[in-house]
Design an enzyme around this catalytic site. Sequence first.
Site, PDB file in Angstrom:
ATOM      1  N   CYS A  94       1.191  -0.425  -0.360  1.00 45.35           N
ATOM      2  CA  CYS A  94       0.265   0.212   0.061  1.00 45.35           C
ATOM      3  C   CYS A  94       0.775   1.098   0.214  1.00 45.35           C
ATOM      4  O   CYS A  94       1.367   1.973  -1.408  1.00 45.35           O
ATOM      5  CB  CYS A  94      -0.568  -0.229   1.311  1.00 45.35           C
ATOM      6  SG  CYS A  94      -2.602   1.124   1.033  1.00 45.35           S
ATOM      7  N   HIS A 202      -3.212  -5.365   2.506  1.00 45.77           N
ATOM      8  CA  HIS A 202      -3.097  -5.538   3.659  1.00 45.77           C
ATOM      9  C   HIS A 202      -3.776  -7.520   3.986  1.00 45.77           C
ATOM     10  O   HIS A 202      -4.997  -8.129   3.479  1.00 45.77           O
ATOM     11  CB  HIS A 202      -3.631  -4.668   5.233  1.00 45.77           C
ATOM     12  CG  HIS A 202      -3.418  -3.391   4.348  1.00 45.77           C
ATOM     13  ND1 HIS A 202      -2.062  -2.626   5.148  1.00 45.77           N
ATOM     14  CD2 HIS A 202      -4.179  -2.626   3.655  1.00 45.77           C
ATOM     15  CE1 HIS A 202      -2.124  -1.856   4.114  1.00 45.77           C
ATOM     16  NE2 HIS A 202      -3.319  -1.169   3.718  1.00 45.77           N
TER      17      HIS A 202
HETATM   18  N1  GLN Z   1      -1.503   6.738   2.672  1.00 45.92           N
HETATM   19  C1  GLN Z   1      -2.354   5.804   1.254  1.00 45.92           C
HETATM   20  C2  GLN Z   1      -3.351   5.703   0.551  1.00 45.92           C
HETATM   21  O1  GLN Z   1      -4.215   7.143   1.229  1.00 45.92           O
HETATM   22  C3  GLN Z   1      -1.748   4.319   1.940  1.00 45.92           C
HETATM   23  C4  GLN Z   1      -2.425   3.920   2.691  1.00 45.92           C
HETATM   24  C5  GLN Z   1      -2.148   2.557   3.375  1.00 45.92           C
HETATM   25  O2  GLN Z   1      -0.677   2.236   3.326  1.00 45.92           O
HETATM   26  N2  GLN Z   1      -3.523   1.658   3.505  1.00 45.92           N
HETATM   27  O3  GLN Z   1      -3.233   5.740  -0.569  1.00 45.92           O
END
Ligand code: GLN
Length: 249
Positions: A94, A202
């Site tokens: 992510c 995740h």
């Molecule tokens: N901050 C990033 C987004 O919202 C990654 C979020 C995350 O790692 N879950 O796209």
Amino acid sequence: MSESTLRIGVVYPAVLGTYGDGGNAIVLAERARRRGVAAEIVQIDLGSAVPSSLDIYTLGGGEDSAQAIAAARMRVSNGLAVAAERGAPVLAICAALQVLGTEYTDAAGRIVAGLGLLDVVTRPRGKRAIGELVSTPLVSGLTQRLTGFENHGGGTTLGSAAQPLGRVLYGAGNGAFDPNLPEPEPRYEGAVQGSVIGTYMHGPALARNPELADYLLSQVLGALEPLEVPGVAELRSERLAVCGAEDQN
Ligand code: GLN
């Protein structure tokens, strides 16, 4: 592999540890140990440069502000790039997928340079994608459906040097997805370039997808004997059934 111990890095967990993605390193270490291979998890703290000598690297997701800290820190040393260049497997989840790309838009709307290990660009997708994510793997050597949980505001577009990890069966994946419009098809998830795999999953991803864990391990350890871990098949069935996307085999 350094000496006879598999060394698995967790890069900057203080800022890339929000979503439990540190579990990916635990899964890798445990699946190695259960096959008789000694494994050590190396937590790389923010005060240290990323060493280039580890066997496998894992990076987790993080909020926009935490992601910015990780990106700034990684830019000052090239250990991860050196490791990826020699073929060390890197799993980036992510925010880390976004940071390893060529550029992304930060929380303030500025375009920020990434590390360039993946030929991807991330921009705000307009609507946050939150929920289960299931895809069919597109990487040779992977056959089982990929299952994870996505939670991101960024949408990622792949350049020609990167290939998607999977084709989405359920969820948003990489791209823009406006629920008021017909779903764009096909939708893709993640990015693969050389030994670097980025994904929005995740879960932790490797707890849900042991085949992906073994895919990473086998790049260092060679061909692996099958390994059944109690509870994993049930976890997969339950998560996939929620999406009406049960395993075909
Ligand atoms: N901050 C990033 C987004 O919202 C990654 C979020 C995350 O790692 N879950 O796209």
